[in-house]
Design an enzyme around this catalytic site. Structure first.
Site, mmCIF file in Angstrom:
data_model
loop_
_atom_site.group_PDB
_atom_site.id
_atom_site.type_symbol
_atom_site.label_atom_id
_atom_site.label_comp_id
_atom_site.label_asym_id
_atom_site.label_seq_id
_atom_site.Cartn_x
_atom_site.Cartn_y
_atom_site.Cartn_z
ATOM 1 N N CYS A 102 0.843 -1.205 0.000
ATOM 2 C CA CYS A 102 0.000 0.000 0.000
ATOM 3 C C CYS A 102 0.876 1.253 0.000
ATOM 4 O O CYS A 102 1.700 1.441 0.894
ATOM 5 C CB CYS A 102 -0.928 0.014 1.207
ATOM 6 S SG CYS A 102 -1.930 1.518 1.278
ATOM 7 N N GLY A 228 -7.861 -5.475 -9.890
ATOM 8 C CA GLY A 228 -8.362 -4.555 -8.866
ATOM 9 C C GLY A 228 -9.325 -3.546 -9.431
ATOM 10 O O GLY A 228 -10.519 -3.814 -9.591
#
Length: 330
Positions: A102, A228
């Site tokens: 992330c 995603g």
């Protein structure tokens, strides 16, 4: 067949990426329905789990119909990661995934997510702490490196496999790139071709069409791919890709009936899961994506996102169906 611990996946599985505020149970259910092979929860803070933060605990909700499913955790403290792995194990997912990818500042600042790419020794210690705390398979999702001058994914892959990581997903960008620029899968291909690497290697980044999926599958020779952002508001992408792999042909695009059904299911499942009020609030962000490309849709969207009355929203879906029925959608 691809194996992660005792989990058996089909040849070249398609994985649903763990996305903050997106990959919750209603969204995962839709993606499963439309062909996703392995699901992941939204990423969960190890410190939040230990503090018993309600939002973190709710992200642990998993359901049998979505299996196999992994829960993804992140953090920068070994003890917290070990404790959170035990908490996660109690809800019996199929695997635990660690987020070392992330790029968001608030995560990186805590020495977690992609922040750990600056310190591979720490990454190894954090991963060991999780592996020692659970009997579940442990997998990792990460990036190529901190920036283009410090791409260290080759070392990361070898060292993680050596301590028992059972699969690795690589988002083919550096932390510095965030979500901009092009992903470079050649680095992931190099890991896959490393004779020392035996664990499954999955690629992630920029897969947004069946054509690109097939091109990357053939070109880079990985074990599977993770999708995603392209699945947000478009869960059909998984079956579209699989069909294209098998036949070289495109499935028909979802029509207005398919889109309304997806939005209706998403709202209903969200209310079933979180209650009426929260379910309505949390589904609002998805409507623009489900109905993307419809002309003069603004009025309908406005009604959907401003109402707190489920009957009114469902009635609006019916009106959308009536208005756009038979229209060819892009």
């Amino acid at each position: 067949m691809v194996k992660i611990g005792n989990i058996e996946l089909p040849d070249f599985p398609l994985l649903l990426a763990p996305m903050e505020d997106v990959s919750d149970p209603p969204f995962r259910r839709l993606c499963k329905l439309h062909g996703a092979d392995l699901m992941y929860s939204e990423f969960i803070s190890s410190e939040g789990l230990i503090r018993d933060a309600i939002k973190s605990r709710q992200k642990l909700d998993i359901f049998d119909y979505e299996r196999p499913v992994g829960i993804q955790i992140f953090g920068g403290d070994e003890e917290a990661m070990a404790m959170s792995a035990k908490i996660v194990e109690a809800v019996n997912p199929d695997l635990i995934d660690i987020n070392f990818g992330c790029p968001v500042k608030k995560v990186v600042c805590k020495g977690a997510g992609a922040g750990v790419l600056k310190d591979v020794d720490l990454m190894v210690r954090l991963t060991k702490a999780v592996i020692r705390s659970t009997h579940l398979p442990v997998t990792v999702k990460t990036r190529l490196g901190w920036d283009e001058n410090s791409i260290n994914i080759d070392e990361v892959a070898e060292r993680l496999q050596d301590i028992g990581v059972q699969a690795l997903t690589v988002h083919a960008r550096t932390r510095a790139q965030m979500y901009k620029g092009h992903s470079d899968w050649s680095h992931i291909e190099r890991i896959k071709n490393n004779p020392r690497i035996t664990m499954p290697i999955f690629g992630n980044g920029d897969i947004d069409s069946p054509e690109k999926a097939l091109e990357y599958k053939n070109k880079f020779g990985l074990d599977g791919m993770m999708i995603g952002r392209a699945a947000i508001g478009y869960p059909w992408i998984f079956n579209e890709i699989k069909h294209f792999f098998e036949t070289g042909e495109h499935l028909p695009k979802p029509n207005i009936e398919d889109r309304v059904e997806a939005a209706r299911n998403h709202l209903q499942w969200a209310m079933d899961w979180k209650g009426e009020k929260l379910g309505i609030l949390e589904t609002r962000r998805h409507y623009t994506n489900y109905f993307k490309g419809l002309p003069n849709f603004k009025e309908f969207r406005s009604r959907m996102v401003s109402s707190e009355n489920p009957e009114f929203i469902f009635a609006t879906f019916d009106e959308v169906l009536e208005r756009y029925s038979g229209m060819e959608l892009v």
